[in-house]
Design a protein around this motif. Sequence first.
Motif, PDB file in Angstrom:
ATOM      1  N   PRO A  19       0.827  -1.217   0.000  1.00  0.00           N
ATOM      2  CA  PRO A  19       0.000   0.000   0.000  1.00  0.00           C
ATOM      3  C   PRO A  19       0.861   1.267   0.000  1.00  0.00           C
ATOM      4  N   ASP A  20       0.367   2.297  -0.644  1.00  0.00           N
ATOM      5  CA  ASP A  20       1.042   3.597  -0.587  1.00  0.00           C
ATOM      6  C   ASP A  20       1.056   4.084   0.853  1.00  0.00           C
ATOM      7  N   PRO A  21       2.157   4.681   1.301  1.00  0.00           N
ATOM      8  CA  PRO A  21       2.165   5.240   2.653  1.00  0.00           C
ATOM      9  C   PRO A  21       1.267   6.472   2.724  1.00  0.00           C
ATOM     10  N   VAL A  22       0.710   6.720   3.898  1.00  0.00           N
ATOM     11  CA  VAL A  22      -0.145   7.874   4.150  1.00  0.00           C
ATOM     12  C   VAL A  22       0.467   8.650   5.306  1.00  0.00           C
ATOM     13  N   ALA A  23       0.618   9.948   5.127  1.00  0.00           N
ATOM     14  CA  ALA A  23       1.230  10.786   6.155  1.00  0.00           C
ATOM     15  C   ALA A  23       0.275  10.988   7.325  1.00  0.00           C
ATOM     16  N   GLY A  24       0.740  10.622   8.517  1.00  0.00           N
ATOM     17  CA  GLY A  24       0.004  10.893   9.744  1.00  0.00           C
ATOM     18  C   GLY A  24       0.495  12.200  10.351  1.00  0.00           C
ATOM     19  N   PRO A  25       0.096  12.502  11.572  1.00  0.00           N
ATOM     20  CA  PRO A  25       0.564  13.732  12.224  1.00  0.00           C
ATOM     21  C   PRO A  25       2.089  13.793  12.282  1.00  0.00           C
ATOM     22  N   ASN A  26       2.632  14.948  11.912  1.00  0.00           N
ATOM     23  CA  ASN A  26       4.080  15.200  11.912  1.00  0.00           C
ATOM     24  C   ASN A  26       4.849  14.298  10.952  1.00  0.00           C
ATOM     25  N   GLU A  27       4.182  13.761   9.934  1.00  0.00           N
ATOM     26  CA  GLU A  27       4.837  12.908   8.950  1.00  0.00           C
ATOM     27  C   GLU A  27       4.701  13.492   7.551  1.00  0.00           C
ATOM     28  N   VAL A  28       5.628  13.096   6.683  1.00  0.00           N
ATOM     29  CA  VAL A  28       5.575  13.464   5.269  1.00  0.00           C
ATOM     30  C   VAL A  28       5.738  12.198   4.437  1.00  0.00           C
ATOM     31  N   VAL A  29       5.174  12.218   3.245  1.00  0.00           N
ATOM     32  CA  VAL A  29       5.411  11.164   2.263  1.00  0.00           C
ATOM     33  C   VAL A  29       6.235  11.790   1.149  1.00  0.00           C
ATOM     34  N   ILE A  30       7.245  11.065   0.734  1.00  0.00           N
ATOM     35  CA  ILE A  30       8.189  11.555  -0.270  1.00  0.00           C
ATOM     36  C   ILE A  30       8.163  10.638  -1.482  1.00  0.00           C
ATOM     37  N   ASP A  31       8.067  11.233  -2.685  1.00  0.00           N
ATOM     38  CA  ASP A  31       8.261  10.487  -3.927  1.00  0.00           C
ATOM     39  C   ASP A  31       9.765  10.268  -4.071  1.00  0.00           C
ATOM     40  N   VAL A  32      10.200   9.024  -4.021  1.00  0.00           N
ATOM     41  CA  VAL A  32      11.621   8.700  -4.037  1.00  0.00           C
ATOM     42  C   VAL A  32      12.195   8.930  -5.435  1.00  0.00           C
ATOM     43  N   ALA A  69       5.546  14.794  -1.282  1.00  0.00           N
ATOM     44  CA  ALA A  69       4.300  14.546  -2.008  1.00  0.00           C
ATOM     45  C   ALA A  69       3.068  14.692  -1.126  1.00  0.00           C
ATOM     46  N   GLN A  70       3.258  14.607   0.197  1.00  0.00           N
ATOM     47  CA  GLN A  70       2.121  14.651   1.113  1.00  0.00           C
ATOM     48  C   GLN A  70       2.608  15.150   2.473  1.00  0.00           C
ATOM     49  N   LEU A  71       1.812  16.029   3.075  1.00  0.00           N
ATOM     50  CA  LEU A  71       2.118  16.566   4.401  1.00  0.00           C
ATOM     51  C   LEU A  71       1.048  16.136   5.390  1.00  0.00           C
ATOM     52  N   GLY A  72       1.455  15.607   6.531  1.00  0.00           N
ATOM     53  CA  GLY A  72       0.515  15.258   7.589  1.00  0.00           C
ATOM     54  C   GLY A  72       0.176  16.482   8.430  1.00  0.00           C
ATOM     55  N   ASP A  73      -0.782  16.322   9.311  1.00  0.00           N
ATOM     56  CA  ASP A  73      -1.164  17.401  10.210  1.00  0.00           C
ATOM     57  C   ASP A  73       0.025  17.834  11.050  1.00  0.00           C
ATOM     58  N   ALA A  74       0.094  19.127  11.338  1.00  0.00           N
ATOM     59  CA  ALA A  74       1.088  19.747  12.221  1.00  0.00           C
ATOM     60  C   ALA A  74       2.496  19.804  11.629  1.00  0.00           C
ATOM     61  N   VAL A  75       2.662  19.498  10.338  1.00  0.00           N
ATOM     62  CA  VAL A  75       3.981  19.610   9.711  1.00  0.00           C
ATOM     63  C   VAL A  75       4.234  21.081   9.375  1.00  0.00           C
ATOM     64  N   THR A  76       5.358  21.587   9.810  1.00  0.00           N
ATOM     65  CA  THR A  76       5.753  22.959   9.485  1.00  0.00           C
ATOM     66  C   THR A  76       7.162  22.937   8.911  1.00  0.00           C
ATOM     67  N   GLY A  77       7.484  23.935   8.139  1.00  0.00           N
ATOM     68  CA  GLY A  77       8.823  24.063   7.593  1.00  0.00           C
ATOM     69  C   GLY A  77       9.085  23.261   6.337  1.00  0.00           C
ATOM     70  N   LEU A  78       8.106  22.527   5.860  1.00  0.00           N
ATOM     71  CA  LEU A  78       8.241  21.767   4.614  1.00  0.00           C
ATOM     72  C   LEU A  78       7.040  22.081   3.744  1.00  0.00           C
ATOM     73  N   ALA A 107       8.230   9.485   6.403  1.00  0.00           N
ATOM     74  CA  ALA A 107       9.173   9.823   7.471  1.00  0.00           C
ATOM     75  C   ALA A 107       8.565  10.907   8.343  1.00  0.00           C
ATOM     76  N   PHE A 108       9.073  11.031   9.569  1.00  0.00           N
ATOM     77  CA  PHE A 108       8.685  12.154  10.415  1.00  0.00           C
ATOM     78  C   PHE A 108       9.309  13.425   9.872  1.00  0.00           C
ATOM     79  N   ASP A 109       8.624  14.541  10.045  1.00  0.00           N
ATOM     80  CA  ASP A 109       9.123  15.812   9.522  1.00  0.00           C
ATOM     81  C   ASP A 109      10.505  16.174  10.065  1.00  0.00           C
ATOM     82  N   TYR A 110      10.804  15.809  11.300  1.00  0.00           N
ATOM     83  CA  TYR A 110      12.114  16.138  11.875  1.00  0.00           C
ATOM     84  C   TYR A 110      13.240  15.308  11.262  1.00  0.00           C
TER      85      TYR A 110
END
Length: 194
Positions: A19-32, A69-78, A107-110
């Motif tokens: 399955p495609d990953p889905v960004a949760g809180p403080n997470e991002v999905v990146i197209d590799v 490609a995708q930003l989860g809730d509470a992600v800042t700076g990206l 991955a987590f935004d940090y």
Amino acid sequence: MQAWRLTAANEPLKLMDVPDPVAGPNEVVIDVKAAGICHTDVGYLDGTLTGILGFTPITLGHEIAGIVAQLGDAVTGLSLGQRVAIPATIQGPGTGTDGGFADKVKAFDYQVIPVPDGVAWEQAAPATDAGMTSYHALKVGGVQSGTKLGIIGAGGLGSLAIQFAKALGAKIYVAEVNRGRLGTHLRLRDRWAR
């Protein structure tokens, strides 16, 4: 999406649909765009290091660069579309979670750092692991402008150390034990010296 998965030690990676990953809180999905193959990956495959993985089956690949490609809730700076890399960590993608030998990775935004325009994907990905090993060694060693530095072996880590040391202003001496490769390294050295 498709991912190259390690199912067990001493088994080849298997291309699988996951399955495609889905960004949760403080997470991002990146197209590799690039994922480096590290010698640590060999250790996971041959059983030497498999025990430190978070789980199996797992998608390997801990040297990763791509586009947000995708930003989860509470992600800042990206931002969406931003060029990024994920530095290697024990709990990060490719070791503690599914990694970059796939179309997408989470991955987590940090854990994510920006990659400047003009840096090639195939340079950005290994710079997050092998590049950091060489750079950290130079910093711990106190290398700075004018330092006389000897590097034994101009292979993967050595060649990166040469480039970083040159950027720091060091005077570099390289010893290479593989005489058959000496001509290649001299050509590389001459290119880096410009």
